[in-house]
Structure formats: structure tokens, C-alpha cells
Motif scaffolding. Structure first.
Motif: not given
Ligand code: FEO
Length: 371
Positions: A258-267, A359-371
Motif C-alpha cells: 500500500w505504498g509504505s515500503t515504497e516510502i521507506m525505499a525513497k527515504t 553480507f555485512e548487515l546494516l541496521s534494518s528498518r521496520k515500520t508499523v503500517y505507515r512510516p
């Protein structure tokens, strides 16, 4: 397409496949060619064949130069059906032709075509004399199948490299300088990332084996013949096979519900841009997984994002990660991200793929519903 003269006695008798768009799961938006080569000497030699549906085109091209029945020697550099597909038809016309290939190729031909081929099994640096010409066989196992082989024609300084140095592109022009270096390297990189990526060590061995031989032209089994850009392509193969990456380049691959992961990608895209990186943002609803792999070839950084759907990844992201795991890129720095409503498994599942690849891991990012 008619046969193409490479030297006075050497011809490309390739078939051009303008229409193919999927090559065992790999998107080929520009088509491809199946390159076979005919060498005229006291004995006449055909190097490789074409995909079976193009058999008539191969025969027509050979017959522009000599009757197929005159062929004395068949060199099978690789048994994958895009190259060996016409072998049964050609063998039926010249059943007494001598076939030269590796042991693995002979086994594979029998297993695939359910037919016995009486082959001369070649070992590294074995030679074949056809009159004034001498061919040297250079097996290159796992570049990219166990049977794969290159063949060197000393008197003309030609390396018939089979899948190595290939590119998926269909043009009426046959040579690299008729395409231009930027597009050539783009097509070759796309091909390397999607076909050869797991086999860097084997490519390095091949480069080392052919280094003593002067090479005027590299004649691969797909795409343009290299005559203008042999050094440039060789340098790229050296870098790609070493797994060299550019810390200034990054790819962000994602799908979104619904676009939330896309907002995270663009950020993340804006953040990495602001840090000075050249970033490619790849939306898997619009771009194929093989496009994403090509962009990863030289990038040090990768981020993958997916919403959580039914406690899982979105199918497009699962497909990309499975595909990438098989192609085994190494030494990347990676970040997983994604939105979720209540369970939120996607990010951990992405990280499992990253860990499997070391792979070397950077801190992951999770968002509930909407960033
Ligand atoms: Fe182009 Fe491995 O076949």
C-alpha cells in the motif's frame, strides 16, 4: 541474417533471435544470437551450433559458403541447448564428422539427446590440425557448465570463448565496434551478472589459461564478436571475476503493498544519495529481477524491502532473493526494510538471505503500517 566473414577462411554462421524475451528466467529485452563459426581449411570445421528451432538458418548460412556435407570436424564447446540444439540435424548430414568435446560434454549430449555421439575427448591444451590451421582446446569447467570449453585458433589469433564474454543482444551487425563500448559493456555486464556471477574463480582460471595466447578477436557464442574492445572487455572480466565492487554505488530493490515500503525505499534513496552514492531505485512491479542483478554487479551496497504479506515476503521480493542467492554475489553491505500491520516477518526473512550470502548487515528498518 547471412553469414558474416571474420577472416578470409573464418565465418560466423550465427542465428539471430530478435524475439526471445525470457532466457531460463532471465529477461532478454534486446533478444540474442546463437553464434556458430565455420572455419575453412583442408578439413572444414564447425564450432558450435544454434538453438534447435534455428537449425534451418544455420544450414542456410553454412551453405552460402560450402555444402554442409563437406564438414569434417565438429567442435562442441558447450552442450546447453542454445548451442547444441542443431547437433542432431548436422550429425545426420555428416555422420562421419569427427566430434571434439570434453568428457562431460559427451556424457551430457548422450543424456540430453538420448543418442550416442562418438566423440574425440579432449584434455586441456590438446590440439587439432586441419591443414594450415591448429586449434587448441581450453576446457573451462563451470564457465558456466561442467562441459564448457574455449577453443583457440592460433594462426588467426581467434578465441572462440563460447558463453564467456557473451552478451544477449540481437543485431544485424556482428561486431562490437558496430555497437559501441557503452552499450557493449552494459549488455556484457547484464549477461555476466545473470549467467556467470557464481563462477568468478573459474573465470579467473580461464583468463590465466588464455593469457599466453595473442588474441585479435574474441568470438563468443552470444552477441557481438569482439575486435575493437578486447582489452576493455578483458579488463571488465578481470574486475567482475575478482568480485570488485564500487563503494560509491548502491541498489535499492523493493515491492510494496500500500505504498509504505515504497516510502521507506525513497527515504533511503535520498539518504544514500545525500551521502554521495550513485543509487538505483528498483521497483519490482516495474523491473525484472534480472535487471536488479545487473545493477548489483558493481554495487557495494544493497537494500531490499518488502511488506509482510501472510507472514511472508511479497512474492516478487522472494523471487529476487532466491535468484540472487543462486548467483552468489559476495562482499556486499546490506540493509533490510519493510512495513507491516501486525506480524512483520519480512525484514527478518530478507536478512536470512543476506546472512546466507555472508553480507555485512546494516541496521534494518521496520515500520508499523505507515512510516
Ligand atoms: Fe549460451 Fe550456457 O548457453
Amino acid at each position: 541474417m547471412p553469414a558474416v566473414k571474420i577472416r578470409d577462411n573464418v565465418y560466423s554462421v550465427r542465428a539471430v533471435d530478435y524475439d526471445i524475451r525470457v532466457f531460463h528466467g532471465y529477461e532478454t529485452p534486446f533478444g540474442t544470437t546463437y553464434n556458430a563459426y565455420l572455419v575453412i581449411d583442408d578439413k572444414i570445421t564447425l564450432i558450435d551450433f544454434v538453438k534447435e528451432p534455428f537449425t534451418k538458418e544455420l544450414i542456410k548460412n553454412i551453405e552460402e559458403i560450402i555444402p554442409v556435407s563437406k564438414i569434417d570436424c565438429l567442435i562442441v564447446n558447450h552442450i546447453e541447448p542454445d548451442h547444441s540444439g542443431a547437433i542432431c540435424a548436422i550429425s545426420d548430414i555428416v555422420p562421419s564428422a569427427d566430434i571434439y568435446c570434453t568428457m562431460n560434454a559427451q556424457k551430457g549430449l548422450k543424456a540430453y539427446y538420448k543418442r550416442d555421439f562418438d566423440c574425440h575427448i579432449v584434455k586441456p591444451l590438446d590440439t587439432l590440425n586441419t591443414g594450415k590451421y591448429n586449434f587448441t582446446f581450453i576446457p573451462m569447467p563451470m564457465v558456466h557448465w561442467p562441459d564448457s570449453m574455449s577453443t583457440y585458433l592460433a594462426e588467426e589469433k581467434l578465441l572462440f570463448s563460447n558463453d564467456a564474454f557473451g552478451q544477449h543482444i540481437a543485431l544485424k551487425e556482428a561486431f562490437d565496434d558496430e555497437l559501441g563500448l557503452p552499450k557493449l559493456l552494459e549488455r556484457a555486464g547484464d549477461y555476466y551478472a545473470n549467467i556467470v556471477f557464481p563462477f568468478g574463480a573459474q573465470v579467473q582460471k580461464l583468463l590465466s589459461q588464455v593469457s599466453p595466447y595473442p588474441v585479435d578477436m574474441i568470438c563468443p557464442s552470444h552477441g557481438q564478436i569482439l575486435r575493437g574492445f578486447v582489452p576493455e572487455m578483458s579488463e571488465k572480466y578481470k574486475l567482475w571475476s575478482q568480485g570488485s565492487t564500487d563503494p560509491g554505488r548502491a541498489v535499492i530493490v523493493y515491492d510494496t503493498m500500500w505504498g509504505s515500503t515504497e516510502i521507506m525505499a525513497k527515504t533511503l534513496f535520498d539518504e544514500w544519495k545525500n551521502e554521495g552514492r550513485d543509487v538505483e531505485l528498483i521497483d519490482l512491479r516495474k523491473k525484472h529481477i534480472s535487471y536488479a542483478m545487473a545493477k548489483l554487479l558493481e554495487a557495494k551496497y544493497i537494500a531490499v524491502g518488502s511488506s509482510t504479506l501472510n507472514n511472508n515476503l511479497l512474492p516478487s521480493v522472494a523471487a529476487f532473493l532466491t535468484y540472487m542467492k543462486g548467483l552468489r554475489p559476495k562482499d556486499r553491505t546490506a540493509l533490510a526494510f519493510g512495513s507491516y500491520g501486525w506480524s512483520g516477518e519480512s525484514v527478518a526473512q530478507i536478512e536470512e538471505f543476506f546472512k546466507a550470502l555472508g553480507f555485512e548487515l546494516l541496521s534494518s528498518r521496520k515500520t508499523v503500517y505507515r512510516p
